[in-house]
Write a protein that holds these residues in place. Structure first.
Motif, PDB file in Angstrom:
ATOM      1  N   SER A 193       0.043 -14.014  18.626  1.00 54.44           N
ATOM      2  CA  SER A 193      -0.864 -14.031  17.474  1.00 54.44           C
ATOM      3  C   SER A 193      -0.077 -14.395  16.216  1.00 54.44           C
ATOM      4  N   PRO A 194      -0.743 -14.844  15.162  1.00 57.48           N
ATOM      5  CA  PRO A 194      -0.021 -15.185  13.914  1.00 57.48           C
ATOM      6  C   PRO A 194       0.793 -14.002  13.368  1.00 57.48           C
ATOM      7  N   PHE A 195       0.203 -12.782  13.405  1.00 58.71           N
ATOM      8  CA  PHE A 195       0.909 -11.616  12.897  1.00 58.71           C
ATOM      9  C   PHE A 195       2.098 -11.276  13.789  1.00 58.71           C
ATOM     10  N   GLY A 196       1.858 -11.252  15.110  1.00 58.97           N
ATOM     11  CA  GLY A 196       2.936 -10.939  16.046  1.00 58.97           C
ATOM     12  C   GLY A 196       4.072 -11.930  15.953  1.00 58.97           C
ATOM     13  N   ASN A 197       3.733 -13.221  15.833  1.00 62.76           N
ATOM     14  CA  ASN A 197       4.755 -14.254  15.748  1.00 62.76           C
ATOM     15  C   ASN A 197       5.574 -14.132  14.458  1.00 62.76           C
ATOM     16  N   ALA A 198       4.914 -13.634  13.383  1.00 61.81           N
ATOM     17  CA  ALA A 198       5.591 -13.512  12.088  1.00 61.81           C
ATOM     18  C   ALA A 198       6.661 -12.426  12.093  1.00 61.81           C
ATOM     19  N   ILE A 199       6.455 -11.360  12.855  1.00 65.01           N
ATOM     20  CA  ILE A 199       7.439 -10.267  12.849  1.00 65.01           C
ATOM     21  C   ILE A 199       8.408 -10.351  14.030  1.00 65.01           C
ATOM     22  N   LEU A 200       8.131 -11.252  14.999  1.00 70.65           N
ATOM     23  CA  LEU A 200       8.940 -11.370  16.210  1.00 70.65           C
ATOM     24  C   LEU A 200      10.386 -11.740  15.872  1.00 70.65           C
ATOM     25  N   ASN A 201      11.324 -11.104  16.550  1.00 66.04           N
ATOM     26  CA  ASN A 201      12.764 -11.404  16.450  1.00 66.04           C
ATOM     27  C   ASN A 201      13.445 -10.856  15.188  1.00 66.04           C
ATOM     28  N   HIS A 202      12.716 -10.091  14.355  1.00 58.29           N
ATOM     29  CA  HIS A 202      13.338  -9.514  13.166  1.00 58.29           C
ATOM     30  C   HIS A 202      13.916  -8.134  13.477  1.00 58.29           C
ATOM     31  N   GLU A 248      -3.180  -8.092  26.899  1.00 57.36           N
ATOM     32  CA  GLU A 248      -3.188  -6.669  26.553  1.00 57.36           C
ATOM     33  C   GLU A 248      -3.643  -6.420  25.117  1.00 57.36           C
ATOM     34  N   SER A 249      -3.784  -7.490  24.352  1.00 52.21           N
ATOM     35  CA  SER A 249      -4.066  -7.361  22.918  1.00 52.21           C
ATOM     36  C   SER A 249      -5.302  -6.495  22.647  1.00 52.21           C
ATOM     37  N   VAL A 277       2.379 -15.245   4.911  1.00 48.51           N
ATOM     38  CA  VAL A 277       0.970 -15.463   4.567  1.00 48.51           C
ATOM     39  C   VAL A 277       0.212 -15.872   5.821  1.00 48.51           C
ATOM     40  N   ILE A 278      -0.940 -15.200   6.063  1.00 44.90           N
ATOM     41  CA  ILE A 278      -1.809 -15.554   7.188  1.00 44.90           C
ATOM     42  C   ILE A 278      -3.222 -15.675   6.635  1.00 44.90           C
ATOM     43  N   ASN A 279      -3.812 -16.860   6.833  1.00 48.99           N
ATOM     44  CA  ASN A 279      -5.176 -17.098   6.343  1.00 48.99           C
ATOM     45  C   ASN A 279      -5.312 -16.747   4.856  1.00 48.99           C
ATOM     46  N   ASP A 280      -4.380 -17.224   4.059  1.00 48.69           N
ATOM     47  CA  ASP A 280      -4.362 -17.032   2.606  1.00 48.69           C
ATOM     48  C   ASP A 280      -4.119 -15.595   2.171  1.00 48.69           C
ATOM     49  N   GLN A 281      -3.840 -14.683   3.109  1.00 54.90           N
ATOM     50  CA  GLN A 281      -3.546 -13.291   2.741  1.00 54.90           C
ATOM     51  C   GLN A 281      -2.043 -13.067   2.801  1.00 54.90           C
ATOM     52  N   GLU A 282      -1.498 -12.472   1.722  1.00 51.40           N
ATOM     53  CA  GLU A 282      -0.069 -12.236   1.653  1.00 51.40           C
ATOM     54  C   GLU A 282       0.284 -10.866   2.221  1.00 51.40           C
ATOM     55  N   SER A 335       0.819  -1.228   0.000  1.00 49.36           N
ATOM     56  CA  SER A 335       0.000   0.000   0.000  1.00 49.36           C
ATOM     57  C   SER A 335       0.842   1.262   0.000  1.00 49.36           C
ATOM     58  N   GLY A 336       2.103   1.094   0.379  1.00 47.65           N
ATOM     59  CA  GLY A 336       2.991   2.242   0.436  1.00 47.65           C
ATOM     60  C   GLY A 336       2.815   3.079   1.700  1.00 47.65           C
ATOM     61  N   GLU A 337       2.034   2.574   2.682  1.00 46.29           N
ATOM     62  CA  GLU A 337       1.775   3.318   3.914  1.00 46.29           C
ATOM     63  C   GLU A 337       2.588   2.721   5.072  1.00 46.29           C
ATOM     64  N   ASP A 338       2.808   3.611   6.091  1.00 47.36           N
ATOM     65  CA  ASP A 338       3.478   3.148   7.317  1.00 47.36           C
ATOM     66  C   ASP A 338       2.427   2.678   8.317  1.00 47.36           C
ATOM     67  N   GLU A 339       2.745   1.611   9.030  1.00 44.69           N
ATOM     68  CA  GLU A 339       1.827   1.082  10.053  1.00 44.69           C
ATOM     69  C   GLU A 339       2.628   0.828  11.331  1.00 44.69           C
ATOM     70  N   SER A 340       2.083   1.261  12.465  1.00 40.01           N
ATOM     71  CA  SER A 340       2.775   1.111  13.755  1.00 40.01           C
ATOM     72  C   SER A 340       2.028   0.102  14.634  1.00 40.01           C
ATOM     73  N   PHE A 341       2.782  -0.809  15.259  1.00 36.42           N
ATOM     74  CA  PHE A 341       2.183  -1.822  16.132  1.00 36.42           C
ATOM     75  C   PHE A 341       2.968  -1.900  17.453  1.00 36.42           C
ATOM     76  N   THR A 342       2.226  -2.033  18.542  1.00 36.06           N
ATOM     77  CA  THR A 342       2.843  -2.275  19.859  1.00 36.06           C
ATOM     78  C   THR A 342       2.756  -3.768  20.157  1.00 36.06           C
ATOM     79  N   ILE A 343       3.888  -4.388  20.486  1.00 33.07           N
ATOM     80  CA  ILE A 343       3.926  -5.845  20.728  1.00 33.07           C
ATOM     81  C   ILE A 343       3.816  -6.116  22.225  1.00 33.07           C
ATOM     82  N   LEU A 344       2.686  -6.667  22.644  1.00 29.33           N
ATOM     83  CA  LEU A 344       2.488  -7.076  24.049  1.00 29.33           C
ATOM     84  C   LEU A 344       1.954  -8.508  24.061  1.00 29.33           C
TER      85      LEU A 344
END
Length: 893
Positions: free
Chosen positions: A857-866, A845-846, A875-880, A832-841
């Motif tokens: 969560s699937p999304f949190g686990n995917a970005i964890l440790n990078h 607390e979700s 890909v999560i639930n067929d969405q890339e 999308s070309g946009e910035d997105e901010s997420f707090t990891i807890l």
């Protein structure tokens, strides 16, 4: 001087000539001269040498007056249990009719404590001389000789004649117990009759004694004697006690026609005003000999309790009050079912009768506020009420069930139960069930401390708990009693017949010796000394660990030191089990520095076998000069602890001695990573090589909480920005368990507390109300309440499990090197070309709507440790998804 004194005694022994003429010439003055020698020996500290010389002399000259006296008095002064020397000496002078010397020697023995032999010998002498002091000697004798019955009876008769009823009764009771043990039926009958005439109101005493008579002399004799007590209570119209006595008699012989006839008469007296008395006697066949008497009594007592004004309990409708009994029909007012009628036969089968002061009745008719206030201000009343409600046999578990949460909250119970336990322990109105130590009873008449402790002793099955009760009896009650003698005999019995010396034999020896030191007359005549018993022990460490009493453990160690010539070697072998500074202090005082040095070095080098000893030295000996002198480098000590940590983790994983390894593991973790941050502090004050060496060891402990490792890594990086970690790639991970913030942790605890203390009790009331509405098949209120109950139970269980797993996150340990718990990550969405901010807890607390996501969560686990700058595709639930990490910062807590 000591050597000269010992030689002087040896010369006296060699010169002594034993003849009857010599005996005739002996006087009290001769023994006083020997006492002077004993005093000189004590001053010169050569008592043991003199005793050894006398004992050696007696081995070939057994009637040596000098040797017998000196050896015997020294044995008494040292509280040794062998008094055979003085007994032999007294017998010599008895045989030679030297009465003054016999009396002098007996009194000399009694200076060191009571002695059956000395008192009995004195009594015989005083009796022959009509000495007025005879009764004083008899009193002393019966206090320590629990088998002496005839003299006890004579003392009772004397006091009765003198008008001292209290003393007379006390001695009659003692005599009765002793005649029972001797199975002297006529004497038992005589004294029983006397006591019934003097103290018939002491029914608890007669109950206790009749059980003893039944056990030792037979049921028939016990039943016959109880008839005498029954007559008194029938004359007093004390129907409850009279009926209880008749039930005891019938329990011994249910065909006893006299007792059956009498119990009918007592029931008529007790229920004289009952409208259905005759009908219930007839219906129960109480008068018919063909009917089992206890079945008839049970049926009668069940029926007779159904009268207007009495309370009953129904499992569905709760507590109700009988408003009317008419012919074979009863009318009951339940809270939710007024004027309910049923047949008497149905009522007998379906209802439980309750007394007016039954706890269920009080909970039903009193307001909660009134009952709560009464329970809080008068715990004794509450305990008596609940215990009696359970047929006078109730444990703390059921007491709590009656009070929590309907009367007291969980927190109120915590403080209230502490007071309740103290009351149950100390109040003479309460006792324990003689067959179950956990069950409490209420006594109609206050129980004496002696009987209370004795009953607890009989009910207690644990060996070391019995020792505690014996010692409490010795300190707080009258040790000169039949009960104490029976308790003491239990432990003395362990020393008379055993196949193997174990912790119970050793503990019995130590207890018996301790009691005999205070009360020499109880000396059972031990056949073994400590050295002999210890020689039979297979593993002294196992015995020490198995002794579950701290005072006895100390006594065990003291006896090892005082009586074993190789005690230092034994102490060294025991230390890894005992882990006591007293052992080290004793060894240092004895100059055993080399043995201690060897023990310490072995403990750190062979830490697999000596892990607890190594931990003890690290924690307790750092500041000691003797430990510093051994020179084990501090870093080596730390490395040893890290190795022990790793070892215990591996053994826990392999299910080897899991409980013990968990305990050691917690100890080491507390030392290294606890609030003192000992390992961290050491690392921070040392060079890079030391840091590398120690951190690599920590990182190699596979099962150590990754959060601990990360905190240590962060501290190293703070001080050494470019530090390179070897052995593993730097990786931020989340601690095992459930990571949570402290705020959410407290919130979840409050939520659970509200469910348990508020919502569940309210739901129980809803169920109770729904039950009162009748037929459950078409009861919508009942179904709804049960569904709510299931939801509450499931929610409470889930919350409790999560709280148990929860690990509160320390904000100071957050790292921004990678995406991790407690970070804010700014992502660039490459699609999308946009910035997105997420707090990891965490999941608690979700809040996805506010961009707070769980690391689980699937999304949190995917970005964890990078890392920052990395591009992610997943890909999560067929969405890339396609993101680039722009920045990572610490979240605000």
């Amino acid at each position: 001087m000591a050597e000269a004194l010992v030689k002087s005694v040896q010369d006296m022994l060699n010169e002594e000539k034993w003849t009857r003429a010599t005996i005739s010439n002996y006087s009290i003055a001769n023994f006083k001269e020997l006492d002077v020698i004993l005093r000189d020996a004590q001053a010169s500290k050569c008592v043991d040498e003199i005793k050894a010389a006398c004992d050696e002399h007696l081995s070939h000259t057994k009637n040596s007056i000098i040797a017998l006296y000196l050896s015997g008095i020294i044995a008494l002064s040292k509280q040794l249990l062998d008094d055979s020397a003085l007994v032999n000496l007294v017998n010599i002078f008895i045989d030679n009719h030297k009465t003054p010397i016999v009396e002098h020697l007996c009194n000399r023995v009694l200076e060191f404590g009571e002695s059956k032999y000395a008192l009995r010998t004195l009594a015989e002498s005083y009796k022959n001389d009509n000495n007025a002091a005879l009764y004083d000697i008899w009193e002393r004798l019966v206090k320590i000789d629990y088998e002496e019955a005839d003299i006890t009876k004579l003392l009772a008769e004397k006091y009765e004649k003198d008008g001292d009823a209290e003393a007379a009764v006390d001695y009659y009771k003692k005599a009765l117990y002793r005649y029972i043990n001797r199975k002297q039926g006529n004497s038992v009958k005589e004294i029983w009759t006397k006591l019934v005439s003097l103290v018939p109101q002491e029914i608890d005493f007669f109950y206790h004694v009749q059980r003893k008579i039944s056990k030792i002399m037979g049921d028939d004799r016990s039943a016959m004697l109880m008839q005498e007590v029954y007559v008194y209570y029938k004359e007093q119209s004390d129907w409850n006690t009279a009926i209880d006595i008749l039930k005891i008699i019938l329990a011994y012989d249910d065909k006893d026609s006299w007792a059956r006839k009498e119990i009918v008469e007592c029931f008529r007296g007790k229920y004289a005003g009952h409208s259905q008395l005759d009908e219930y006697i007839r219906a129960s066949n109480l008068n018919q000999s063909w009917r089992n008497v206890f079945e008839a009594i049970g049926e009668f007592e069940k029926h007779i309790s159904f009268d207007a004004g009495n309370f009953v309990f129904h499992r569905s409708w709760g507590v109700g009050r009988i408003s009317e009994v008419k012919n074979d029909e009863i009318t009951i007012d339940f809270a939710k079912k007024r004027a309910h009628t049923m047949s008497l036969k149905m009522g007998v089968n379906a209802l439980q009768t309750l007394t007016k002061d039954h706890i269920w009745v009080l909970k039903s008719i009193w307001k909660k506020e009134k009952l709560t206030a009464k329970v809080k201000e008068d715990p004794t009343w509450a305990l008596k009420t609940i215990i009696r409600s359970y047929d006078n046999n109730c444990d703390l578990k059921h007491i709590k069930a009656e009070l929590v949460p309907s009367v007291l909250t969980v927190n109120e119970w915590t403080s209230w139960s502490g007071k309740a336990r103290a009351i149950l322990k100390d109040d003479p109105s309460f006792g324990v069930n003689p067959t179950n130590i956990d069950m409490y009873v209420v006594r109609d008449r206050p129980i004496s401390l002696e009987e209370k402790l004795f009953n607890e002793f009989k009910a207690q099955k644990n060996f070391f708990s019995r020792i505690d009760l014996l010692m409490t009896f010795s300190e707080k009650a009258e040790p000169d009693s039949e009960s104490f003698a029976e308790m003491f005999a239990y432990f003395a019995g362990y020393l008379k017949a055993f196949n193997q010396v174990n912790e119970q034999v050793i503990a019995s020896y130590l207890v018996v010796k301790q009691i005999v030191a205070k009360h020499p007359h109880l000396n059972p005549g031990l056949q073994y000394n400590f050295n002999e018993l210890f020689a039979e022990i297979e593993d002294p460490s196992v015995v020490y660990s198995a002794i579950k009493d701290s005072d006895l453990r100390k006594s065990y160690l003291m006896h090892i030191k005082n009586f074993l010539p190789d005690w230092a070697e034994v102490y060294i072998r025991l230390f890894p089990t005992v882990l006591s500074g007293d052992i080290i202090a004793a060894l240092i005082e004895d100059g055993q520095s080399d043995k201690i040095r060897s023990l310490v070095i072995t403990s750190f080098e062979n830490y697999r076998d000596y892990r607890e000893a190594a931990i003890w030295f690290f924690k307790n000996a750092q500041g000691e000069e003797w430990f510093k002198a051994i020179g084990i480098p501090y870093e080596k000590q730390l490395i040893t602890l890290i190795h022990i940590l790793d070892l215990t983790y591996r053994e826990i994983s392999n299910h080897r001695e899991t409980t013990e390894n968990r305990k050691i593991n917690r100890q080491v973790q507390t030392i290294l990573f606890g609030k003192d941050t000992l390992l961290e502090n050491y690392i921070m004050t040392n060079d890079v090589d030391t840091i590398t060496r120690l951190y690599t060891l920590v990182d190699d402990v596979k099962d150590l909480d990754p959060g601990i490792k990360m905190q240590l890594r962060n501290k190293i990086l703070e001080q050494h920005k470019g530090f390179k970690f070897f052995g593993s790639e730097e990786k931020t991970v989340v601690s095992r368990g459930l990571m949570v913030t402290s705020r959410m942790y407290e919130e979840k605890k409050k939520q659970l507390q509200n469910i348990v203390e508020v919502e569940m009790p309210a739901n129980s009331k809803e169920i109770g109300f729904a039950l009162s509405l009748g037929d459950l098949r078409e009861n919508a209120e009942y179904k709804a309440a049960k569904e709510r109950q299931t939801i509450l139970n499931t929610t409470a269980q889930r919350l409790q499990e999560e709280i148990d797993r929860a690990q509160i996150f320390d904000p100071t340990t957050v790292t921004v090197a990678r995406v991790s718990f407690g970070t804010v990550v700014l992502l660039h969405n490459n699609k999308s070309g946009e910035d997105e901010s997420f707090t990891i807890l965490g999941p608690w607390e979700s809040d996805p709507d506010n961009s707070v996501i769980s690391y689980m969560s699937p999304f949190g686990n995917a970005i964890l440790n990078h890392r920052e700058g990395e591009t992610l595709e997943f890909v999560i639930n067929d969405q890339e998804y396609n993101y680039s990490i722009k920045s990572i910062s610490a979240a605000s807590f």
